[in-house]
Design an enzyme around this catalytic site. Structure first.
Site, PDB file in Angstrom:
ATOM      1  N   ARG A  60       0.842  -1.196   0.000  1.00  0.00           N
ATOM      2  CA  ARG A  60       0.000   0.000   0.000  1.00  0.00           C
ATOM      3  C   ARG A  60       0.882   1.253   0.000  1.00  0.00           C
ATOM      4  NH1 ARG A  60      -1.587   1.637   4.752  1.00  0.00           N
ATOM      5  NH2 ARG A  60      -2.309  -0.378   5.504  1.00  0.00           N
ATOM      6  N   TYR A 113     -16.560  17.771 -14.598  1.00  0.00           N
ATOM      7  CA  TYR A 113     -16.840  16.338 -14.729  1.00  0.00           C
ATOM      8  C   TYR A 113     -17.859  15.941 -13.651  1.00  0.00           C
ATOM      9  CZ  TYR A 113     -16.159  11.321 -14.304  1.00  0.00           C
ATOM     10  OH  TYR A 113     -16.372   9.970 -14.223  1.00  0.00           O
ATOM     11  N   ASP A 185      -7.342  19.444 -14.054  1.00  0.00           N
ATOM     12  CA  ASP A 185      -7.696  18.092 -14.466  1.00  0.00           C
ATOM     13  C   ASP A 185      -7.356  18.008 -15.959  1.00  0.00           C
ATOM     14  OD1 ASP A 185      -8.959  15.809 -15.455  1.00  0.00           O
ATOM     15  OD2 ASP A 185     -10.658  15.966 -14.081  1.00  0.00           O
ATOM     16  N   LYS A 210      -8.362   7.086 -18.974  1.00  0.00           N
ATOM     17  CA  LYS A 210      -8.718   7.634 -20.284  1.00  0.00           C
ATOM     18  C   LYS A 210      -7.504   7.574 -21.218  1.00  0.00           C
ATOM     19  CE  LYS A 210     -12.415   8.284 -17.833  1.00  0.00           C
ATOM     20  NZ  LYS A 210     -12.763   9.541 -17.212  1.00  0.00           N
TER      21      LYS A 210
HETATM   22  C1  LIG Z   1     -13.235   9.961 -15.940  1.00  0.00           C
HETATM   23  C2  LIG Z   1     -12.858  11.294 -15.426  1.00  0.00           C
HETATM   24  C3  LIG Z   1     -12.560  11.480 -14.074  1.00  0.00           C
HETATM   25  C4  LIG Z   1     -12.690  10.368 -13.046  1.00  0.00           C
HETATM   26  O1  LIG Z   1     -11.779   9.347 -13.268  1.00  0.00           O
HETATM   27  P1  LIG Z   1     -12.052   7.785 -12.914  1.00  0.00           P
HETATM   28  O2  LIG Z   1     -10.792   7.141 -13.355  1.00  0.00           O
HETATM   29  O3  LIG Z   1     -13.251   7.369 -13.680  1.00  0.00           O
HETATM   30  O4  LIG Z   1     -12.265   7.710 -11.454  1.00  0.00           O
HETATM   31  C5  LIG Z   1     -12.164  12.746 -13.670  1.00  0.00           C
HETATM   32  N1  LIG Z   1     -12.076  13.768 -14.547  1.00  0.00           N
HETATM   33  C6  LIG Z   1     -12.381  13.619 -15.846  1.00  0.00           C
HETATM   34  C7  LIG Z   1     -12.273  14.790 -16.757  1.00  0.00           C
HETATM   35  C8  LIG Z   1     -12.792  12.390 -16.338  1.00  0.00           C
HETATM   36  O5  LIG Z   1     -13.105  12.254 -17.621  1.00  0.00           O
END
Ligand SMILES: *Cc1c(COP(=O)(O)O)cnc(C)c1O
Length: 390
Positions: A60, A113, A185, A210
């Site tokens: 961890r 988001y 982000d 992503k």
């Molecule tokens: C998908 C997404 C998240 C969250 O990420 P997860 O891996 O699904 O927890 C945060 N910000 C944006 C812009 C996203 O597309």
């Protein structure tokens, strides 16, 4: 600010692909393995009490597959410190709890988001955190939303799903004038297209699920920064609450990263072709893509991004019915949430990714369809959208 003094003019993209392939790992001295092994071990033998052999004691806290991923993520964002998480939301949660205390305030995009909005609105407000939504494309509105207790300015650019663009450099100045930190982000752009830390942001955040992972086969998140104190706080909670990726997740993410540059070029090429079809199509009310000169923040996007990526949003003249119809008629574009993988996806944000914003200030239009353009043949993708709209 004069053009010459803009940090955007001095962004270094140098060596990105080399870093993607090599940063954080050298062939294993023992075996020569050129790829990071999947260290499926939860604990590590010690030579005497407290005698760690190579800095690992419990997985961890740290794992030898995760560690190279973290170093690689830091390098990709031109940052010093990288931390990997079990999801983008785990990274978000760690960041919010590291930076904010009860009584603090943050500014969030008015089209954030959905998951970010939900976590802040439904959970953090219960712990005495206040927030104000403001459009990221309007620096004055963000400044006006700041208060004496604002500790964090949350930026997404491009935003999800409306692809609004925030000027990272100017927003960083606004945040810092108010003694707040600024997080970007960077999920939609990926570090290949946009380098928030070089533009003055304090933290770059990713859902590595992503573009970074890129194959829709692993969920993960990341935080990258240059501030040791901040990183220490992230590391404390990463270990303290344990939202960490397992070694196989870390391996898959690293494997995806090696082709990030190639994929982002192809995503951008293909998206441009799909945009050409949609722009001016009789069924289409508007196409939202930062690469279009008609996008209200095209100039800012062109200044801070090297290309415009694979995400397109489109509003249909026929309203909600037409949007749902398009989503049901594509054959190559798969109807699914998420984005950034090699395969093309289509979705209806109003009832899928952004359903949780219904009835709030962040509600998305009901004639909106979001496309994540993959790396298939552009002609097949254009043909698929064409037949689905006819
Ligand atoms: C998908 C997404 C998240 C969250 O990420 P997860 O891996 O699904 O927890 C945060 N910000 C944006 C812009 C996203 O597309």
């Amino acid at each position: 600010m004069s053009e010459q003094r803009s940090k955007a003019d001095n962004i270094s993209w140098q060596g990105f692909s080399t870093k993607a392939v090599h940063a954080g790992y050298e062939p294993d001295p023992l075996t020569g393995a050129v790829n990071v092994p999947i260290y499926a071990s939860s604990t590590f033998a010690q030579d005497g009490v407290g005698g760690m052999r190579s800095g690992f004691e419990y997985a961890r806290t740290g794992n030898p597959t995760r560690r190279p991923l973290e170093a690689n993520l830091a390098a990709l964002e031109s940052g010093t410190y990288g931390r990997a998480f079990s999801s983008g939301m785990a990274a978000t949660d760690c960041l919010l709890r590291s930076v904010l205390r009860p009584g603090d305030h943050l500014v969030i995009p008015d089209d954030a988001y959905g998951g970010t909005f939900r976590l802040i609105d439904k959970v953090f407000t219960q712990w005495g955190i206040e927030y104000t939504p403001a459009p990221v494309s309007d620096v004055d509105a963000v400044r006006a939303a700041m208060k004496s207790n604002t500790k964090l300015v949350w930026v997404e650019t491009p935003t999800n799903p409306l692809l609004n663009i925030g000027d990272i450099e100017l927003l960083a100045e606004v945040a810092h004038e108010g003694n707040a930190k600024i997080v970007v982000d960077n999920t939609f752009a990926s570090p290949y297209l946009q380098q928030p830390l070089q533009l003055g942001a304090d933290i770059a955040l990713h859902s590595t699920t992503k573009y970074i992972g890129g194959h829709s086969d692993v969920v993960g998140g990341a935080l990258v920064c240059n501030d040791e104190e901040l990183d220490t706080a992230f590391a404390f909670l990463q270990n303290g609450s344990g939202g960490v990726p397992g070694p196989f997740d870390a391996f898959l993410t690293l494997r995806g990263i090696k082709t990030l540059a190639l994929r982002m070029e192809r995503h951008s090429d293909n998206a441009e072709k799909v945009v050409e079809l949609l722009d001016g199509h009789p069924a289409v009310a508007s196409v939202i893509y930062p690469g279009l000169a008609s996008h209200p923040s095209h100039k800012v996007a062109a200044k801070q991004m090297r290309r415009f990526g694979g995400m397109i949003s489109v509003r249909l003249k026929g309203g909600k019915a037409a949007a749902l119809d398009l989503c049901s008629r594509t054959e190559i574009f798969t109807l699914a949430e998420s984005l950034g993988g090699v395969e093309s996806l289509i979705e209806f944000p109003g009832a899928m990714t952004h359903a949780s914003t219904a009835g709030s200030a962040l509600e998305v239009p009901d004639d909106l369809v979001r496309l994540s353009v993959g790396i298939e043949d552009a002609s097949d993708l254009v043909g698929d959208i064409e037949q689905a709209l006819s």
